[in-house]
Every structure is written in structure tokens, then in C-alpha cells.
Design a protein around this motif. Structure first.
Motif, PDB file in Angstrom:
ATOM      1  N   VAL A  75      -6.397   1.987 -55.394  1.00  0.00           N
ATOM      2  CA  VAL A  75      -6.902   2.070 -54.014  1.00  0.00           C
ATOM      3  C   VAL A  75      -5.911   1.442 -53.046  1.00  0.00           C
ATOM      4  CG1 VAL A  75      -8.695   1.240 -52.439  1.00  0.00           C
ATOM      5  CG2 VAL A  75      -9.334   2.150 -54.687  1.00  0.00           C
ATOM      6  N   LEU A  76      -5.433   0.247 -53.407  1.00  0.00           N
ATOM      7  CA  LEU A  76      -4.483  -0.453 -52.531  1.00  0.00           C
ATOM      8  C   LEU A  76      -3.205   0.355 -52.355  1.00  0.00           C
ATOM      9  CD1 LEU A  76      -3.637  -2.925 -50.904  1.00  0.00           C
ATOM     10  CD2 LEU A  76      -2.886  -3.992 -53.057  1.00  0.00           C
ATOM     11  N   ALA A  77      -2.706   0.959 -53.432  1.00  0.00           N
ATOM     12  CA  ALA A  77      -1.494   1.778 -53.329  1.00  0.00           C
ATOM     13  C   ALA A  77      -1.700   2.931 -52.350  1.00  0.00           C
ATOM     14  CB  ALA A  77      -1.100   2.305 -54.706  1.00  0.00           C
ATOM     15  N   GLY A  78      -2.887   3.526 -52.373  1.00  0.00           N
ATOM     16  CA  GLY A  78      -3.190   4.599 -51.437  1.00  0.00           C
ATOM     17  C   GLY A  78      -3.189   4.117 -50.003  1.00  0.00           C
ATOM     18  N   TRP A  79      -3.764   2.951 -49.765  1.00  0.00           N
ATOM     19  CA  TRP A  79      -3.788   2.400 -48.406  1.00  0.00           C
ATOM     20  C   TRP A  79      -2.375   2.085 -47.907  1.00  0.00           C
ATOM     21  CZ3 TRP A  79      -8.328  -1.724 -48.593  1.00  0.00           C
ATOM     22  CH2 TRP A  79      -9.533  -1.034 -48.779  1.00  0.00           C
ATOM     23  N   ILE A  80      -1.570   1.501 -48.783  1.00  0.00           N
ATOM     24  CA  ILE A  80      -0.207   1.150 -48.396  1.00  0.00           C
ATOM     25  C   ILE A  80       0.596   2.413 -48.066  1.00  0.00           C
ATOM     26  CG2 ILE A  80       1.968   0.179 -49.266  1.00  0.00           C
ATOM     27  CD1 ILE A  80       0.254  -1.805 -50.877  1.00  0.00           C
ATOM     28  N   SER A  81       0.411   3.454 -48.868  1.00  0.00           N
ATOM     29  CA  SER A  81       1.109   4.721 -48.600  1.00  0.00           C
ATOM     30  C   SER A  81       0.678   5.305 -47.264  1.00  0.00           C
ATOM     31  CB  SER A  81       0.834   5.719 -49.724  1.00  0.00           C
ATOM     32  OG  SER A  81       1.371   5.252 -50.943  1.00  0.00           O
ATOM     33  N   GLU A  82      -0.618   5.181 -46.941  1.00  0.00           N
ATOM     34  CA  GLU A  82      -1.114   5.662 -45.649  1.00  0.00           C
ATOM     35  C   GLU A  82      -0.440   4.931 -44.499  1.00  0.00           C
ATOM     36  OE1 GLU A  82      -5.336   5.598 -45.206  1.00  0.00           O
ATOM     37  OE2 GLU A  82      -5.695   6.550 -47.148  1.00  0.00           O
ATOM     38  N   ALA A  83      -0.087   3.662 -44.751  1.00  0.00           N
ATOM     39  CA  ALA A  83       0.572   2.867 -43.712  1.00  0.00           C
ATOM     40  C   ALA A  83       2.049   3.203 -43.583  1.00  0.00           C
ATOM     41  CB  ALA A  83       0.411   1.375 -44.022  1.00  0.00           C
ATOM     42  N   GLY A  84       2.550   4.115 -44.435  1.00  0.00           N
ATOM     43  CA  GLY A  84       3.940   4.537 -44.349  1.00  0.00           C
ATOM     44  C   GLY A  84       4.904   3.710 -45.165  1.00  0.00           C
ATOM     45  N   LEU A  85       4.398   2.849 -46.046  1.00  0.00           N
ATOM     46  CA  LEU A  85       5.259   2.040 -46.898  1.00  0.00           C
ATOM     47  C   LEU A  85       5.366   2.668 -48.280  1.00  0.00           C
ATOM     48  CD1 LEU A  85       4.355  -0.136 -44.702  1.00  0.00           C
ATOM     49  CD2 LEU A  85       4.735  -1.829 -46.518  1.00  0.00           C
ATOM     50  N   ALA A  86       6.571   2.708 -48.802  1.00  0.00           N
ATOM     51  CA  ALA A  86       6.730   3.051 -50.213  1.00  0.00           C
ATOM     52  C   ALA A  86       6.242   1.874 -51.038  1.00  0.00           C
ATOM     53  CB  ALA A  86       8.193   3.334 -50.518  1.00  0.00           C
ATOM     54  N   CYS A  87       5.751   2.142 -52.225  1.00  0.00           N
ATOM     55  CA  CYS A  87       5.257   1.029 -53.038  1.00  0.00           C
ATOM     56  C   CYS A  87       5.431   1.325 -54.517  1.00  0.00           C
ATOM     57  CB  CYS A  87       3.800   0.709 -52.721  1.00  0.00           C
ATOM     58  SG  CYS A  87       2.616   1.990 -53.177  1.00  0.00           S
ATOM     59  N   ASP A  88       5.564   0.258 -55.286  1.00  0.00           N
ATOM     60  CA  ASP A  88       5.617   0.307 -56.739  1.00  0.00           C
ATOM     61  C   ASP A  88       4.527  -0.612 -57.272  1.00  0.00           C
ATOM     62  OD1 ASP A  88       7.961   1.949 -56.822  1.00  0.00           O
ATOM     63  OD2 ASP A  88       9.165   0.161 -56.380  1.00  0.00           O
ATOM     64  N   ILE A  89       4.047  -0.280 -58.462  1.00  0.00           N
ATOM     65  CA  ILE A  89       3.050  -1.118 -59.122  1.00  0.00           C
ATOM     66  C   ILE A  89       3.690  -1.731 -60.359  1.00  0.00           C
ATOM     67  CG2 ILE A  89       0.799  -1.200 -60.243  1.00  0.00           C
ATOM     68  CD1 ILE A  89      -0.072   1.175 -58.589  1.00  0.00           C
TER      69      ILE A  89
END
Length: 304
Positions: A32-46
Motif C-alpha cells: 500500500v505504501l509503495a503505491g502511495w509513494i508512486s502516486e506522489a511521483g517518487l520511485a521506490c524500492d522495497i
């Protein structure tokens, strides 16, 4: 001229550390958090440690490529492993999300931003409420004990090993069901409890004769496997109601198990279940009448 790195987030949690008993809830919250971060325009890794895939060791990556560090889900307190993570990404903006803060925030809060699940100052719904409640088929698994009465014909060990190996490669929720009422191994203590679990499954996989019978009786398709070489009562029972998804240990393969599972999950198999139910009821009604006639008919040689 130095340029600032592009915004990129590292998401960590107890699933990022081996042996921390991360739960399904932890993984769902991270998604869920990864989805929110992507919506904010940030790339992310887990960051994931074994056994979670794909693996990403936060100790092996270059921390300088990240601008944000998120720690998500679970209880959070001052401990050495979290210290090491926070120190490695000390230059990042540190954000805590969906955490149960064990200590008072005045005593311990290493985050620049904290959106806790619960602390002395607030409570929030868990992030899992925002996850996709994806589901998979449920299979009731009814495996018979070794039947000594069949001697060397019993192939229970290798049959059950192949069943377990095959199911390990399927995304199916397998629920073991024991039909033994005395000292039940699966915590089911009444016939009604056993019937209810079977009835709520999408399919049954069984080497028990009554596993096949109770499945069909409850309207559930069954993958029936006779663990006796050449077949015995499981095969005989399937033939008595013309249930087609049955084989013996001699002919059992992983391909057959997989194809049979797929067949049981198709809607049209329910018609075959209904036909087997009808055949069983008709045969048993004929048996009932035959037996009643026999025991109430005057016998030769018995005086009236």
C-alpha cells in the motif's frame, strides 16, 4: 557541478531483516505504501530479506541514491538493528508509517515525519484496510493414514509427498482436514464442523474414501487419489457414482494433479458433481428398499 539525486525512496520494515517473523500484514502494508509513494511521483524500492522475493539487501545498495527512507508496519522501539538501518540512511528524510510506537515519543522518535498506527498521542486504521483483498481458491486436504491392511500395496508415503510437492507450486490455500473424531489432528471435534469446512472449500484433494464422499455430498468437486497400488476403496467409490477425477498411486503424476485441480475449478464440473449426487441417492434408495424388503419378508423355515 554536483547535482542533487533524483527523489527515490527505500521502504523497509521487519521483512527487511532475516528472522524477524514478518507477517502477511507487514507485506500488504508495504505494498500500500509503495503505491502511495508512486502516486506522489517518487520511485521506490522495497528492501526484502529471505524468504521474501524479490530480494533486496538494504546493506548492499548505495544509500546515496536514496532521498527518503520509510519504515512501515509493526511495533517499533529502540533496538540495534533499526539503529543500523537509520544510520546507514541518515542523510535521507526518515518517515515512519503504520507503526506501533512502544516507547513514549518524547523518549524515542527517530523520524522526521511520523504517521504512526498507534502511540500515546493518536491511533489510525492499519494500512491493510487500503490493500487489495486478493483471494485464491481454497482446497480442503484430506489425506488418509497408512492403511496396514493393504500391506505392501500401500503407497501412502510417496503419494502424499507428490501431492505436497505439487501443491507447493500452486497459489492455492490448502486447509488440512482430519475426519478422525477421536483426537482430531486439525481441531475439528464434530461431524458438523468437518462437513462445514469441506462445504466451504472450492475443491477437495483427498486420498480418503470418505473425503471423496463428503466432498461430493456437500457439492464440492474432488481430486480423488487412491493410495493403494491397483486401487481399492477410493477408486471403487468413485466408480460407483461415476466420478471421473480419480486415479491410483501407480498412475499418479504432478501433471495429473495440476490438470485435475484446474478441472475442479471450472464451473462446468459442478454439473458432474450433481450427477454423481443423483446416482448415489438413486442407488441408496434402491438399496434401502431392497434391505427393508429382505428383513421384513417372512423367511423360509421360521414359524409364524
Amino acid at each position: 557541478m554536483n547535482t542533487a539525486p533524483a527523489a527515490r525512496a527505500m521502504i523497509a520494515g521487519w521483512f527487511s531483516f532475516p528472522g524477524c517473523n514478518a507477517t502477511a500484514g507487514d507485506i500488504l502494508a508495504a505494498q500500500v505504501l509503495a503505491g502511495w509513494i508512486s502516486e506522489a511521483g517518487l520511485a521506490c524500492d522495497i528492501a526484502r530479506a529471505e524468504p521474501f522475493e524479490p530480494l533486496l539487501d538494504w546493506k548492499a545498495v548505495d544509500p546515496q541514491q536514496y532521498t527518503h527512507l520509510f519504515f512501515v508496519c509493526g511495533p517499533f522501539r529502540d533496538r540495534p538493528m533499526s539503529h543500523e538501518l537509520l544510520e546507514r540512511f541518515d542523510h535521507c528524510q526518515k518517515v515512519g508509517v503504520n507503526l506501533s510506537m512502544i516507547e513514549r515519543l518524547a523518549d524515542f522518535n527517530p523520524f522526521d515525519l511520523l504517521y504512526e498506527r498507534d502511540s500515546e498521542r493518536t491511533t489510525r486504521p492499519d494500512l491493510v484496510f487500503a490493500s487489495d483483498p486478493a483471494r485464491v481458491p481454497v482446497a480442503a486436504l484430506l489425506l488418509v493414514h497408512k492403511q496396514k491392511e493393504y500391506g505392501d500395496r500401500g503407497l501412502h508415503k510417496q503419494t502424499h509427498q507428490l501431492i505436497h510437492q505439487t501443491l507447493a507450486g500452486r497459489n492455492i490455500a490448502c486447509v488440512p482436514v482430519d475426519t478422525v473424531l477421536e483426537n482430531n489432528a486439525t481441531g475439528l471435534h464434530t461431524i458438523q464442523q468437518i462437513n462445514t469446512v469441506i462445504a466451504r472449500a472450492d475443491l477437495v484433494i483427498t486420498t480418503r474414501m470418505h473425503g471423496l464422499v463428503m466432498a461430493l455430498h456437500n457439492g464440492v468437486p474432488a481430486v480423488a487419489i487412491d493410495a493403494i497400488q491397483g486401487g481399492a476403496k477410493v477408486l471403487a467409490q468413485a466408480r460407483s457414482v461415476q466420478w471421473p477425477i480419480v486415479t491410483t498411486a501407480d498412475d499418479l503424476t504432478a501433471d495429473w494433479i495440476n490438470q485435475s485441480i484446474d478441472r475442479c475449478l471450472k464451473a462446468e464440473i459442478r454439473q458432474q458433481v450433481a450427477l454423481s449426487q443423483i446416482r448415489a441417492r438413486e442407488a441408496l434408495e434402491s438399496l434401502r428398499q431392497e434391505m427393508i424388503d429382505a428383513i421384513t419378508r417372512p423367511s423360509v423355515g421360521i414359524s409364524q
